[in-house]
Write a protein that holds these residues in place. Sequence first.
Motif, PDB file in Angstrom:
ATOM      1  N   ARG A  44      34.742  -4.864   1.190  1.00  0.00           N
ATOM      2  CA  ARG A  44      36.130  -4.465   0.977  1.00  0.00           C
ATOM      3  C   ARG A  44      36.782  -5.376  -0.049  1.00  0.00           C
ATOM      4  O   ARG A  44      37.567  -4.924  -0.897  1.00  0.00           O
ATOM      5  N   GLU A  48      38.713  -4.228  -3.423  1.00  0.00           N
ATOM      6  CA  GLU A  48      40.108  -4.598  -3.652  1.00  0.00           C
ATOM      7  C   GLU A  48      40.274  -5.344  -4.973  1.00  0.00           C
ATOM      8  O   GLU A  48      41.277  -5.164  -5.678  1.00  0.00           O
ATOM      9  N   LEU A 139      30.120   0.792   3.189  1.00  0.00           N
ATOM     10  CA  LEU A 139      31.283   0.173   3.798  1.00  0.00           C
ATOM     11  C   LEU A 139      31.567   0.814   5.150  1.00  0.00           C
ATOM     12  O   LEU A 139      31.132   1.935   5.444  1.00  0.00           O
ATOM     13  N   SER A 142      36.185   3.241   8.261  1.00  0.00           N
ATOM     14  CA  SER A 142      37.637   3.114   8.088  1.00  0.00           C
ATOM     15  C   SER A 142      37.985   2.579   6.707  1.00  0.00           C
ATOM     16  O   SER A 142      38.957   3.017   6.083  1.00  0.00           O
ATOM     17  N   ASP A 143      37.175   1.629   6.213  1.00  0.00           N
ATOM     18  CA  ASP A 143      37.399   1.099   4.869  1.00  0.00           C
ATOM     19  C   ASP A 143      37.132   2.164   3.819  1.00  0.00           C
ATOM     20  O   ASP A 143      37.881   2.287   2.830  1.00  0.00           O
ATOM     21  N   LYS A 144      36.073   2.941   4.011  1.00  0.00           N
ATOM     22  CA  LYS A 144      35.755   3.995   3.049  1.00  0.00           C
ATOM     23  C   LYS A 144      36.896   5.005   2.950  1.00  0.00           C
ATOM     24  O   LYS A 144      37.286   5.411   1.854  1.00  0.00           O
ATOM     25  N   GLU A 146      40.128   4.606   3.639  1.00  0.00           N
ATOM     26  CA  GLU A 146      41.333   4.046   3.036  1.00  0.00           C
ATOM     27  C   GLU A 146      41.149   3.771   1.545  1.00  0.00           C
ATOM     28  O   GLU A 146      42.024   4.090   0.731  1.00  0.00           O
ATOM     29  N   LEU A 147      40.016   3.195   1.175  1.00  0.00           N
ATOM     30  CA  LEU A 147      39.813   2.817  -0.217  1.00  0.00           C
ATOM     31  C   LEU A 147      39.570   4.034  -1.107  1.00  0.00           C
ATOM     32  O   LEU A 147      40.011   4.073  -2.262  1.00  0.00           O
TER      33      LEU A 147
END
Length: 482
Positions: A44, A48, A139, A142-144, A146-147
């Motif tokens: 992540r 970012e 990833l 949840s990260d996938k 959102e990102l």
Amino acid sequence: MKNKFSKILIAFMALVMLAGCSQEFLDAPKPTDGVSAEVVFTSREGVEAFISGIMRRFRGQFPNSAGVSTTDAAGVNSIFFARSVKGNDLINTTSWYAFDYSNDNREPTYRRTVFTWNYCFYMINQANALINGVEASDLAPSDKTELAAYGYALRGFFYHQLVLDFAPTYSFDLNYPAPPIYKSLSLTGNGMSTVKEVYALIVDDLTKAVAGLTEQRLGKSYINKSVANGILAQVYQVMGNWAGAEAAAKAAYGGNPATVLSPSTYRSGFNDYSSVEWIWGSAQSADQSNYYYGFPHAGTDHLTTSYSSVYINKDFVSLFSPTDVRGYFQKKSASITNVNDYRYWITRKFTFTFDADHPIIRTPEMILIEAEAKYRLGDTPGAHDLLYTLQKNRDVNAVKSTNTGAALLDEILVERRKELYAEIGVEWFDAKRLRRGITRTGNHRVGAAGNLTADDKKFFLKIPQAEIDANDLIDDSVNANR
């Protein structure tokens, strides 16, 4: 066969951001251009940091194909300011943006046309690199979500800028040729799409963005759920989806105008995105100075060392009451005594510094979108209440409107101009979406020659000649009668 260089240029620029590996990138996430996909999409933190590099390009000095940076082609704010000077409220000199001010900057080889096309597609390809890389990564789910949603918001935003500048408005002709659609990095050029297809993509992207993003973010220059809702509200406004515009705008600012308006900050220079009124701003730091590329600040501020190239139409000044905090105007100098001199009025709204932040979406815009939506949906009392809340916040002597029908809509549109002038090109945006003209009045340097009629072709740009020369699926006929 057409030259393939331009065709692959945008894809190459997107890929170059992923070239070369550096552990320092992970150790200290910050804007950078040299990172490998293996580093970016394995954590992540890597993604970012990649996003930080993308967002830096919102305010960077963007070079043209010859590698030369120009003051009026330097990021999102230059697209906005070009629209701002096409209206009636600002008067531009022969300095930067002069051809935009004259509404004479739309030919296939002109800088505005070439820059806006190349820059938006550059950013769209960054968004595609982000979406494709995240979705193919390992990833956490949840990260996938959102990102990738961040990438969808970026793509939706920049496709909206493209279709605004390279096609008539949505209600004019849904089948009108619009810029090509790319959902992944490509070495081959796609053909023109249609206005309908581009807006379908934009709405789909932004809907995914709203669903996948949270309110958390790295700073106000980044996109979160509120920002995605704000972009969606603008899109629905153009499309005439008033229920959607009302809901998205309200979600963007939170629904309680009293908590997101601060009249005391209106005269603080509009160069600090920490204000409660800023939902999304393009941040500038002293160590990454924008120098004199920072319009509107560098053009409208006549009290510091800057271009001092933009004046205010006397008819626009007359719209503000003496007690309106937004009526922050003064005479240019004692030596200019004729009010019909275009140099008579200047604004003190913007204070130029080398680290001035630029507004992208502010709460008053969302409040006024909601007010217009309420009017369109037949809720006149609700529109009155929202409009008065903003007006009273800005002017202690404001009187609640009793207008109805077209008069109420016109009052809302004037309030948008008074609130947002020189920020995002709101006067041009409203005239285009509502299929109205813009007639120059007052003391303009360029008068009738800069007028825009309803559905004027000068509301949009021609397709760049370099794209036509490079893309096998687009030929010169695309600009016929455009």
